[in-house]
Write a protein that holds these residues in place. Structure first.
Motif, PDB file in Angstrom:
ATOM      1  N   ALA A 105     -40.033 -59.303-119.611  1.00  0.00           N
ATOM      2  CA  ALA A 105     -39.707 -60.441-119.954  1.00  0.00           C
ATOM      3  C   ALA A 105     -38.813 -60.445-121.529  1.00  0.00           C
ATOM      4  CB  ALA A 105     -40.461 -61.821-119.937  1.00  0.00           C
ATOM      5  N   SER A 106     -37.787 -61.184-121.630  1.00  0.00           N
ATOM      6  CA  SER A 106     -37.076 -61.110-122.672  1.00  0.00           C
ATOM      7  C   SER A 106     -37.677 -61.944-123.834  1.00  0.00           C
ATOM      8  CB  SER A 106     -35.669 -61.712-122.729  1.00  0.00           C
ATOM      9  OG  SER A 106     -35.602 -62.818-122.403  1.00  0.00           O
ATOM     10  N   MET A 107     -37.878 -61.708-125.131  1.00  0.00           N
ATOM     11  CA  MET A 107     -38.230 -62.471-125.996  1.00  0.00           C
ATOM     12  C   MET A 107     -37.492 -62.505-127.276  1.00  0.00           C
ATOM     13  SD  MET A 107     -41.194 -64.136-126.723  1.00  0.00           S
ATOM     14  CE  MET A 107     -42.350 -63.743-125.304  1.00  0.00           C
ATOM     15  N   ASN A 108     -36.956 -63.618-127.743  1.00  0.00           N
ATOM     16  CA  ASN A 108     -36.112 -63.825-128.639  1.00  0.00           C
ATOM     17  C   ASN A 108     -36.938 -64.009-129.856  1.00  0.00           C
ATOM     18  OD1 ASN A 108     -34.987 -65.320-126.295  1.00  0.00           O
ATOM     19  ND2 ASN A 108     -33.279 -64.551-127.489  1.00  0.00           N
ATOM     20  N   MET A 109     -36.449 -63.116-131.178  1.00  0.00           N
ATOM     21  CA  MET A 109     -37.270 -63.116-132.190  1.00  0.00           C
ATOM     22  C   MET A 109     -36.688 -63.946-133.285  1.00  0.00           C
ATOM     23  SD  MET A 109     -39.544 -61.365-131.123  1.00  0.00           S
ATOM     24  CE  MET A 109     -40.418 -61.204-132.549  1.00  0.00           C
ATOM     25  N   GLY A 110     -36.210 -65.048-133.116  1.00  0.00           N
ATOM     26  CA  GLY A 110     -35.886 -65.716-134.376  1.00  0.00           C
ATOM     27  C   GLY A 110     -34.851 -67.007-133.980  1.00  0.00           C
ATOM     28  N   SER A 111     -35.121 -67.958-134.707  1.00  0.00           N
ATOM     29  CA  SER A 111     -34.094 -68.865-134.540  1.00  0.00           C
ATOM     30  C   SER A 111     -32.939 -68.794-135.006  1.00  0.00           C
ATOM     31  CB  SER A 111     -34.672 -70.419-135.239  1.00  0.00           C
ATOM     32  OG  SER A 111     -36.067 -70.721-134.649  1.00  0.00           O
ATOM     33  N   MET A 112     -31.736 -69.232-134.605  1.00  0.00           N
ATOM     34  CA  MET A 112     -30.465 -68.870-135.068  1.00  0.00           C
ATOM     35  C   MET A 112     -29.459 -69.799-134.561  1.00  0.00           C
ATOM     36  SD  MET A 112     -29.659 -65.520-132.627  1.00  0.00           S
ATOM     37  CE  MET A 112     -27.855 -65.685-132.805  1.00  0.00           C
ATOM     38  N   ASN A 113     -28.365 -69.891-135.364  1.00  0.00           N
ATOM     39  CA  ASN A 113     -26.731 -70.258-134.769  1.00  0.00           C
ATOM     40  C   ASN A 113     -26.397 -69.571-133.519  1.00  0.00           C
ATOM     41  OD1 ASN A 113     -27.012 -72.408-136.853  1.00  0.00           O
ATOM     42  ND2 ASN A 113     -26.045 -70.997-138.020  1.00  0.00           N
ATOM     43  N   PHE A 114     -25.997 -70.026-132.466  1.00  0.00           N
ATOM     44  CA  PHE A 114     -25.437 -69.531-131.183  1.00  0.00           C
ATOM     45  C   PHE A 114     -24.191 -70.266-131.118  1.00  0.00           C
ATOM     46  CE2 PHE A 114     -25.777 -67.509-127.104  1.00  0.00           C
ATOM     47  CZ  PHE A 114     -26.820 -66.610-127.288  1.00  0.00           C
ATOM     48  N   GLY A 115     -23.226 -69.566-131.771  1.00  0.00           N
ATOM     49  CA  GLY A 115     -21.931 -70.190-131.477  1.00  0.00           C
ATOM     50  C   GLY A 115     -21.206 -69.769-130.280  1.00  0.00           C
ATOM     51  N   LEU A 116     -21.078 -70.750-129.215  1.00  0.00           N
ATOM     52  CA  LEU A 116     -20.193 -70.513-128.172  1.00  0.00           C
ATOM     53  C   LEU A 116     -18.905 -71.316-128.354  1.00  0.00           C
ATOM     54  CD1 LEU A 116     -22.854 -70.689-125.283  1.00  0.00           C
ATOM     55  CD2 LEU A 116     -22.133 -68.604-126.624  1.00  0.00           C
ATOM     56  N   TYR A 117     -18.828 -72.061-129.085  1.00  0.00           N
ATOM     57  CA  TYR A 117     -17.719 -73.103-129.161  1.00  0.00           C
ATOM     58  C   TYR A 117     -16.242 -72.335-129.337  1.00  0.00           C
ATOM     59  CZ  TYR A 117     -17.949 -73.030-134.295  1.00  0.00           C
ATOM     60  OH  TYR A 117     -18.067 -72.473-135.391  1.00  0.00           O
ATOM     61  N   PRO A 118     -16.311 -71.239-130.009  1.00  0.00           N
ATOM     62  CA  PRO A 118     -14.868 -70.638-130.053  1.00  0.00           C
ATOM     63  C   PRO A 118     -14.246 -70.302-128.676  1.00  0.00           C
ATOM     64  CG  PRO A 118     -16.219 -69.766-131.732  1.00  0.00           C
ATOM     65  CD  PRO A 118     -16.890 -70.499-131.029  1.00  0.00           C
ATOM     66  N   MET A 119     -15.210 -70.232-127.636  1.00  0.00           N
ATOM     67  CA  MET A 119     -14.475 -70.090-126.215  1.00  0.00           C
ATOM     68  C   MET A 119     -13.627 -70.908-125.939  1.00  0.00           C
ATOM     69  SD  MET A 119     -17.755 -68.381-124.156  1.00  0.00           S
ATOM     70  CE  MET A 119     -18.597 -67.018-124.724  1.00  0.00           C
ATOM     71  N   LEU A 120     -13.731 -72.364-126.448  1.00  0.00           N
ATOM     72  CA  LEU A 120     -12.906 -73.405-126.055  1.00  0.00           C
ATOM     73  C   LEU A 120     -11.386 -73.140-126.493  1.00  0.00           C
ATOM     74  CD1 LEU A 120     -15.168 -76.433-127.027  1.00  0.00           C
ATOM     75  CD2 LEU A 120     -14.337 -75.923-124.908  1.00  0.00           C
ATOM     76  N   ASP A 121     -11.307 -72.122-127.418  1.00  0.00           N
ATOM     77  CA  ASP A 121      -9.855 -71.861-127.834  1.00  0.00           C
ATOM     78  C   ASP A 121      -9.003 -71.051-126.652  1.00  0.00           C
ATOM     79  OD1 ASP A 121     -10.042 -72.983-130.269  1.00  0.00           O
ATOM     80  OD2 ASP A 121     -10.872 -71.288-131.340  1.00  0.00           O
ATOM     81  N   ARG A 122      -9.874 -70.574-125.579  1.00  0.00           N
ATOM     82  CA  ARG A 122      -9.430 -69.800-124.824  1.00  0.00           C
ATOM     83  C   ARG A 122      -9.411 -70.248-123.237  1.00  0.00           C
ATOM     84  NH1 ARG A 122     -12.948 -66.037-127.421  1.00  0.00           N
ATOM     85  NH2 ARG A 122     -14.303 -65.852-125.844  1.00  0.00           N
ATOM     86  N   TYR A 123     -10.360 -71.378-123.196  1.00  0.00           N
ATOM     87  CA  TYR A 123     -10.601 -72.012-121.881  1.00  0.00           C
ATOM     88  C   TYR A 123     -10.475 -73.473-122.330  1.00  0.00           C
ATOM     89  CZ  TYR A 123     -12.538 -67.592-120.883  1.00  0.00           C
ATOM     90  OH  TYR A 123     -12.931 -66.204-120.584  1.00  0.00           O
ATOM     91  N   ASN A 124      -9.338 -74.109-121.351  1.00  0.00           N
ATOM     92  CA  ASN A 124      -9.492 -75.682-121.288  1.00  0.00           C
ATOM     93  C   ASN A 124      -9.246 -76.367-120.266  1.00  0.00           C
ATOM     94  OD1 ASN A 124      -6.684 -75.088-120.464  1.00  0.00           O
ATOM     95  ND2 ASN A 124      -5.826 -74.902-122.459  1.00  0.00           N
ATOM     96  N   GLN A 125      -9.608 -75.713-119.030  1.00  0.00           N
ATOM     97  CA  GLN A 125      -9.713 -76.234-117.722  1.00  0.00           C
ATOM     98  C   GLN A 125     -10.840 -75.766-117.344  1.00  0.00           C
ATOM     99  OE1 GLN A 125      -6.281 -74.907-115.582  1.00  0.00           O
ATOM    100  NE2 GLN A 125      -5.107 -77.052-116.367  1.00  0.00           N
ATOM    101  N   PHE A 126     -11.715 -76.593-116.900  1.00  0.00           N
ATOM    102  CA  PHE A 126     -13.119 -76.480-116.249  1.00  0.00           C
ATOM    103  C   PHE A 126     -13.409 -77.176-115.058  1.00  0.00           C
ATOM    104  CE2 PHE A 126     -13.413 -76.305-120.808  1.00  0.00           C
ATOM    105  CZ  PHE A 126     -13.983 -74.861-120.882  1.00  0.00           C
TER     106      PHE A 126
END
Length: 317
Positions: free
Chosen positions: A109-130
């Protein structure tokens, strides 16, 4: 070639980063995930890193009921190691994220080893129809949300998920995550061999420059010595470049549509199989050999397929 010279290829089949509108090739339903995973395994992936999604909307779904048909079908169709996420999605609670592993007790199983910013919002610059209402908000909200993995969260997840003999793919998005793993090693909560997955190029984590990759390797070597197996994944279009760098440093590699949707500039990857085939060629071009699932189990010290709660195989005495 000895088992120590083998390279483990992991394929992350669908993940929770990309949304369905980004690619028609992203597997969403259980049937699509299974078919894509089998193709990846047939191409040489020894480990299948698995998420589930709502079949109607494609939204990440971490319920055991969503994983059950995927695991049941894959247990019958491939001997690849099935690796269940405990990362789920950054929008989920830790209790929600570990449910499938507690329920099914997989080998890995995966195990994430710390809290973090997880920025996905720049993808909105490439996709605008959902296609679905949730997609744009999911990306935008990553601007303010934090992917929570506190020390208490990690300790709880390790104890709850490890109780059935599950071992971990330690996902390390930055140098501090390696030191967090070393902290839990010193406390005796996990034992070697450690499978360290270094993640490069996600907004909020370490970059994908060659110096970043070298720094991760040097630090892990210093902290864990001979007690770990190292793997790398590069987010987005730098996927194969990071893989090549990791291989030259003696690492294993992870590919898959969770991490990258593209097969080249302006060309969407059509399947997980395609990425694994490319990765396999890269491995073999360097004079290396791809590990089989059984070799991966031996390298990582896994308990075996019979000792989980979804396989139809019977444990032999």
């Amino acid at each position: 070639m000895s088992i120590s010279d083998k390279v483990i290829i992991t394929c992350a089949v669908t993940g929770s980063i990309h949304t369905p509108s980004m690619s028609p090739h992203l597997p969403v339903t259980a049937e699509e995930i299974v078919e894509s995973a089998v193709g990846a395994a047939d191409a040489g992936a020894a480990i299948l890193h698995l998420h589930a999604r709502d079949p109607a909307t494609g939204r990440p779904d971490q319920s055991p009921s969503a994983f059950a048909p995927i695991l049941g079908a894959l247990a019958e169709r491939t001997d690849a190691v099935l690796n269940l996420t405990t990362g789920g999605a950054p929008t989920m609670s830790v209790a929600e994220r570990i449910e499938p592993v507690v329920a099914f007790q997989p080998e890995l199983a995966s195990m994430n080893m710390g809290s973090m910013n997880f920025g996905l919002y720049p993808m909105l610059d490439r996709y605008n129809q959902f296609q679905h209402d949730w997609e744009a908000d999911y990306l935008e909200n990553s601007r303010a949300n934090i992917f929570r993995n506190s020390l208490a969260d990690i300790e709880h997840a390790m104890k709850a998920c490890g109780a059935g003999g599950t071992r971990f793919e330690f996902e390390c998005y930055d140098i501090g995550h390696l030191y967090t793993l070393a902290h839990f090693v010193a406390r005796g909560l996990v034992s070697p061999p450690f499978f360290v997955q270094s993640v490069f190029g996600l907004l909020g984590g370490i970059g994908n420059h060659g110096e970043d990759i070298n720094h991760m390797r040097r630090t892990a070597d210093r902290l864990f010595g001979e007690d770990y197996q190292w793997s790398v994944l590069g987010a987005g279009r730098h996927q194969m470049r990071v893989a090549a760098a990791g291989l030259t440093l003696g690492g294993n590699i992870r590919v898959g549509l969770e991490d990258n949707l593209w097969a080249g500039k302006g060309r969407l990857c059509v399947s997980n199989r395609e990425q694994v085939e490319t990765a396999r060629k890269l491995v073999e071009s360097l004079g290396l050999s791809v590990a089989s699932p059984e070799e991966a189990r031996a390298i990582l010290g896994l308990k075996g397929r019979a000792k989980n709660r979804f396989s139809k195989e019977k444990e032999t005495v």
